[in-house]
Design a protein around this motif. Structure first.
Motif, PDB file in Angstrom:
ATOM      1  N   TRP A   9      -1.031  26.822  -4.261  1.00 16.28           N
ATOM      2  CA  TRP A   9      -1.648  26.177  -4.637  1.00 16.28           C
ATOM      3  C   TRP A   9      -3.130  25.645  -3.680  1.00 16.28           C
ATOM      4  N   SER A  10      -4.176  27.035  -3.530  1.00 16.19           N
ATOM      5  CA  SER A  10      -5.170  26.518  -2.576  1.00 16.19           C
ATOM      6  C   SER A  10      -6.813  26.559  -3.182  1.00 16.19           C
ATOM      7  N   SER A  11      -7.581  26.091  -2.813  1.00 18.37           N
ATOM      8  CA  SER A  11      -8.897  26.296  -4.198  1.00 18.37           C
ATOM      9  C   SER A  11      -9.619  27.309  -3.018  1.00 18.37           C
ATOM     10  N   ASN A  12      -9.049  27.528  -2.056  1.00 18.18           N
ATOM     11  CA  ASN A  12      -9.739  28.656  -0.772  1.00 18.18           C
ATOM     12  C   ASN A  12      -9.305  29.382   0.031  1.00 18.18           C
ATOM     13  N   ALA A  13      -9.789  30.207   1.113  1.00 15.23           N
ATOM     14  CA  ALA A  13      -9.116  30.582   2.252  1.00 15.23           C
ATOM     15  C   ALA A  13      -8.871  29.418   2.873  1.00 15.23           C
ATOM     16  N   ASP A  14     -10.079  28.564   2.570  1.00 12.16           N
ATOM     17  CA  ASP A  14      -9.963  27.204   3.512  1.00 12.16           C
ATOM     18  C   ASP A  14      -9.638  26.100   3.388  1.00 12.16           C
ATOM     19  N   SER A  15      -8.664  25.649   2.640  1.00  6.72           N
ATOM     20  CA  SER A  15      -8.687  24.820   1.799  1.00  6.72           C
ATOM     21  C   SER A  15      -7.010  24.661   1.730  1.00  6.72           C
ATOM     22  N   ASN A  16      -6.425  23.828   2.324  1.00  2.90           N
ATOM     23  CA  ASN A  16      -4.804  23.510   2.107  1.00  2.90           C
ATOM     24  C   ASN A  16      -4.523  23.154   1.088  1.00  2.90           C
ATOM     25  N   SER A  17      -2.957  23.542   0.367  1.00  2.00           N
ATOM     26  CA  SER A  17      -2.196  23.515  -0.588  1.00  2.00           C
ATOM     27  C   SER A  17      -2.041  22.137  -0.329  1.00  2.00           C
ATOM     28  N   ILE A  18      -1.412  21.703  -1.507  1.00  2.00           N
ATOM     29  CA  ILE A  18      -0.663  20.619  -1.311  1.00  2.00           C
ATOM     30  C   ILE A  18       0.957  20.928  -0.740  1.00  2.00           C
ATOM     31  N   ALA A  19       1.301  22.084  -0.716  1.00  2.00           N
ATOM     32  CA  ALA A  19       2.149  22.030   0.415  1.00  2.00           C
ATOM     33  C   ALA A  19       2.102  21.664   1.909  1.00  2.00           C
ATOM     34  N   ALA A  57       8.801  20.131  -1.939  1.00  2.00           N
ATOM     35  CA  ALA A  57       7.512  19.389  -1.802  1.00  2.00           C
ATOM     36  C   ALA A  57       7.510  17.467  -2.084  1.00  2.00           C
ATOM     37  N   TYR A  58       8.623  17.425  -3.302  1.00  2.00           N
ATOM     38  CA  TYR A  58       9.074  16.127  -3.658  1.00  2.00           C
ATOM     39  C   TYR A  58       9.827  15.943  -2.691  1.00  2.00           C
ATOM     40  N   GLY A  59      10.944  15.996  -2.575  1.00  2.00           N
ATOM     41  CA  GLY A  59      11.639  15.463  -0.936  1.00  2.00           C
ATOM     42  C   GLY A  59      11.405  15.310   0.149  1.00  2.00           C
ATOM     43  N   MET A  60      10.130  16.586   0.634  1.00  2.92           N
ATOM     44  CA  MET A  60       9.700  15.511   1.810  1.00  2.92           C
ATOM     45  C   MET A  60       8.865  14.875   1.432  1.00  2.92           C
ATOM     46  N   LYS A  95       1.253  -1.420  -0.012  1.00  6.00           N
ATOM     47  CA  LYS A  95       0.251  -0.029   0.025  1.00  6.00           C
ATOM     48  C   LYS A  95       0.898   1.298   0.215  1.00  6.00           C
ATOM     49  N   PHE A  96       1.597   1.196   0.875  1.00  5.37           N
ATOM     50  CA  PHE A  96       2.490   2.705   1.189  1.00  5.37           C
ATOM     51  C   PHE A  96       3.411   2.956  -0.306  1.00  5.37           C
ATOM     52  N   LYS A  97       3.831   1.470  -0.935  1.00  8.62           N
ATOM     53  CA  LYS A  97       4.992   1.840  -1.764  1.00  8.62           C
ATOM     54  C   LYS A  97       4.258   2.231  -2.944  1.00  8.62           C
ATOM     55  N   SER A  98       2.712   1.440  -3.464  1.00 11.60           N
ATOM     56  CA  SER A  98       2.098   2.350  -4.143  1.00 11.60           C
ATOM     57  C   SER A  98       1.555   4.018  -4.124  1.00 11.60           C
ATOM     58  N   GLU A  99       1.159   3.786  -2.747  1.00 12.69           N
ATOM     59  CA  GLU A  99       0.813   5.369  -2.896  1.00 12.69           C
ATOM     60  C   GLU A  99       2.342   6.555  -3.054  1.00 12.69           C
ATOM     61  N   ARG A 100       3.364   6.127  -2.727  1.00 10.16           N
ATOM     62  CA  ARG A 100       4.432   7.331  -1.957  1.00 10.16           C
ATOM     63  C   ARG A 100       4.495   6.984  -4.242  1.00 10.16           C
ATOM     64  N   LYS A 101       3.815   5.835  -5.595  1.00 11.85           N
ATOM     65  CA  LYS A 101       4.330   5.792  -6.371  1.00 11.85           C
ATOM     66  C   LYS A 101       3.488   7.211  -6.769  1.00 11.85           C
ATOM     67  N   TRP A 102       2.784   6.904  -7.172  1.00 11.68           N
ATOM     68  CA  TRP A 102       1.611   8.054  -7.232  1.00 11.68           C
ATOM     69  C   TRP A 102       1.247   9.660  -7.442  1.00 11.68           C
ATOM     70  N   THR A 103       1.537   9.266  -5.402  1.00  9.99           N
ATOM     71  CA  THR A 103       2.250  10.903  -5.175  1.00  9.99           C
ATOM     72  C   THR A 103       3.369  11.501  -5.912  1.00  9.99           C
ATOM     73  N   LEU A 104       4.157  10.393  -5.514  1.00  5.60           N
ATOM     74  CA  LEU A 104       5.178  11.161  -6.434  1.00  5.60           C
ATOM     75  C   LEU A 104       5.847  11.832  -7.958  1.00  5.60           C
ATOM     76  N   GLN A 105       4.836  11.314  -8.695  1.00  4.30           N
ATOM     77  CA  GLN A 105       4.255  11.138  -9.824  1.00  4.30           C
ATOM     78  C   GLN A 105       3.429  12.038 -10.405  1.00  4.30           C
ATOM     79  N   ALA A 106       2.971  12.693  -9.109  1.00 10.28           N
ATOM     80  CA  ALA A 106       1.170  13.755  -9.126  1.00 10.28           C
ATOM     81  C   ALA A 106       2.026  15.241  -9.090  1.00 10.28           C
ATOM     82  N   ILE A 107       3.399  14.845  -8.231  1.00  3.95           N
ATOM     83  CA  ILE A 107       4.489  16.237  -7.742  1.00  3.95           C
ATOM     84  C   ILE A 107       5.044  16.529  -8.837  1.00  3.95           C
ATOM     85  N   GLU A 108       5.588  15.296  -9.305  1.00  4.02           N
ATOM     86  CA  GLU A 108       6.307  16.114 -10.435  1.00  4.02           C
ATOM     87  C   GLU A 108       5.973  16.390 -11.842  1.00  4.02           C
ATOM     88  N   GLN A 109       4.571  16.581 -11.535  1.00  3.56           N
ATOM     89  CA  GLN A 109       3.866  17.522 -12.358  1.00  3.56           C
ATOM     90  C   GLN A 109       3.465  17.981 -12.931  1.00  3.56           C
TER      91      GLN A 109
END
Length: 169
Positions: free
Chosen positions: A36-46, A88-91, A14-28
């Motif tokens: 970026w966050s969608s509004n003042a109450d939402s979290n950013s990817i950071a 973000a990628y490194g963390m 599970k964690f290896k899969s999550e790492r793979k997909w999350t890092l691929q998303a961040i790379e792009q």
């Protein structure tokens, strides 16, 4: 301890899969996308990356590497948190690597799954588990926590980029 080994193996997958997909998303993503966050109450990817990293530090590094808990949870959710794509990628990679290393350690010692590593430590803060928790309960909580937030990261990346490109290797 056959069932313990199966649980540990399942979590590793599970964690290896999550790492793979999350890092691929961040790379792009660009640095702007990361903050970026969608509004003042939402979290950013950071924010989400900082939070995942903080959870791993306070819950796994403290027991696996015997590092004192120095987490500042409030900072993880500060609006306008600055973070580059590279950071973000490194963390993210570091957080997943710590989880996977710990699970590999448990693979070699599956009897630790029912141990209570926090029983003699200072009270846990900002945690869904208490000091009497077992490693099994801690890791189940980590599966839920990390999966929840990586889903948010991938969703935010899709909002920013539309279509993401995936490698299935």
């Amino acid at each position: 301890m056959e069932i313990a080994s199966e649980v540990i193996e399942s979590m590793l997958v599970k964690f290896k899969s999550e790492r793979k997909w999350t890092l691929q998303a961040i790379e792009q993503l660009t640095d702007e996308d990361i903050m970026w966050s969608s509004n003042a109450d939402s979290n950013s990817i950071a924010n989400l990356v900082a939070h995942i990293h903080g959870c791993v530090h306070s819950r796994i590094e403290t027991i696996f590497r015997d590092i004192p808990d120095t987490r500042n949870r409030d900072r993880e959710f500060e609006r306008g948190l600055k973070m580059s794509n590279e950071q973000a990628y490194g963390m993210t990679k570091e957080a997943f690597d710590i989880i996977i290393q710990y699970l590999e350690h448990l693979r070699a010692k599956p009897d630790l799954l029912l141990s209570q590593p926090f029983i003699e430590r200072p009270p846990l803060t900002h945690s869904q588990v208490n000091n009497e928790t077992t490693v099994l309960n801690l890791m189940i909580a980590m599966v839920r926590e990390v999966h929840y937030h990586t889903g948010q990261i991938i969703y935010a990346a899709k909002i920013r980029k539309g279509q993401l490109t995936w490698r299935y290797d």
